[in-house]
Scaffold this active site. Sequence first.
Site, PDB file in Angstrom:
ATOM      1  NE  ARG A  22      37.043  11.918  69.608  1.00  0.00           N
ATOM      2  CZ  ARG A  22      37.402  10.650  69.439  1.00  0.00           C
ATOM      3  NH1 ARG A  22      37.806  10.230  68.240  1.00  0.00           N
ATOM      4  NH2 ARG A  22      37.345   9.797  70.436  1.00  0.00           N
ATOM      5  N   GLY A  65      35.064   0.953  64.912  1.00  0.00           N
ATOM      6  CA  GLY A  65      34.557   0.938  66.280  1.00  0.00           C
ATOM      7  C   GLY A  65      34.309   2.345  66.795  1.00  0.00           C
ATOM      8  CB  SER A  67      37.137   2.759  76.721  1.00  0.00           C
ATOM      9  OG  SER A  67      36.521   2.994  75.466  1.00  0.00           O
ATOM     10  CG  ASP A 108      44.768   2.058  68.357  1.00  0.00           C
ATOM     11  OD1 ASP A 108      44.339   0.906  68.561  1.00  0.00           O
ATOM     12  OD2 ASP A 108      44.036   3.044  68.168  1.00  0.00           O
ATOM     13  NE  ARG A 156      45.224  -4.072  66.416  1.00  0.00           N
ATOM     14  CZ  ARG A 156      44.725  -2.840  66.368  1.00  0.00           C
ATOM     15  NH1 ARG A 156      44.817  -2.045  67.406  1.00  0.00           N
ATOM     16  NH2 ARG A 156      44.162  -2.404  65.279  1.00  0.00           N
TER      17      ARG A 156
END
Length: 440
Positions: free
Chosen positions: A33, A102, A175, A323, A354
């Site tokens: 960012r 992503g 998300s 994560d 995962r």
Amino acid sequence: MSHSSTNLQFNVQPGGNLQGKVRVPGDKSISHRSIMLGSLAEGTTHVSGFLQGEDCLCTLNAFRSMGVSIEGPTDDGKVTIHGVGLHGLQAPAHDLDMGNSGTSMRLMSGLMSGQAFDVRMTGDASLSKRPMKRVTVPLASMGAKIDATESGTPPLLVHGGSPLHGIHYDMPMASAQVKSSLLLAGLYAQGETSVTEPAPTRDHTERMLRGFGYAVKTDGNHISLHGGGKLTATDIDVPSDISSAAFFMVGASIAQGSDLTIEHVGMNPTRTGVIDILRLMGANLEILNEREVGGEPVADIRVRSAQLHGIQIPEALVPLAIDEFPSLFIAAAFAEGQTVLTGAEELRVKESDRIQVMADSLIACGVDAQPTPDGIIINPGNFSGGTIDSHGDHRIAMSFAMAALRATQPITINDCANVNTSFPGFVELAANAGVRITTA
């Protein structure tokens, strides 16, 4: 393998513990960012602690190819960005390669929708399988024109020159990437763009927009901004990535006699689920030297070994640790009693599935792991060792490297080149702290 024709292999001998102090690389989300907003700001932005992983370098190179002058990164992670303003980007001469990222692909989908030119974005084999409809569908309702493959995956062709209008979007899934993509498109949209989240997700985009002087309103789970403002250059000191720190938190928790301090870790409340979950499992974590750096909370974390116990992971913490589950599964494999994860469907569409890959790998090492549609059930057993395939997933590779601290036999991990996407220098740092790791 995307970035390397060689199969990089980790060979880890069993035993050892973790001692001393480590500083893991900068936060990936904030590094991405900082380039995006610094490029679109007016004035010069100085970044320190930038993560020099391949993912973030893809973002940096994308903006360079759109005419932004960026100096660095230097060896110590300093980057200088000469911003061109929200409307100063130029059409790139070639496709933008987003590599394995992503984050880049989804956030850039929003930003590129507001440009006057067309751009085509590509990615590696893993990224090219990941779902993009979650951003392209709501962006289309703002007026964006984006072509994807029939199944909604990359490459993406964003047609510039379409006027955007603000929408309100009720996000079907929690998300941060979808939220961020829409808010970034909203910078270019007429009127107000707002999103409602079903559960809290990372708020790095909102924090950094405010850091660059852009008004973003957060009211509970409702986030909004108005188009047509401007970004003003600022300085950013990127905190260490808590997702990278998590491997060391788990390693020091499970390896007897460990006493490790992880320095300058980002403690954003939307990211600290891993700390809450480890504490529920009985981990000995001490948060020291809390401070705020560039709108983001930072602290040092001292971890000493502890006997962990299995838990039912509270679903409210799942989006705050999404994560970190590969490393948490390793913690569960060495805990007393069963650990149950539910509500984590999102893990099936990460760099790999995962849940399935971790379950297969744990089973290969002698642990009873049962995948479920939205999670996993782990019954700790005899964690021997063996050969596992990380499927090119950096977090799985690093998790099993830490598992060797308590394994009874060596662990060989295949397909580890992608570790560089999030954690350059992992092998050296882990070895210096006490992991018995070499590469082949």
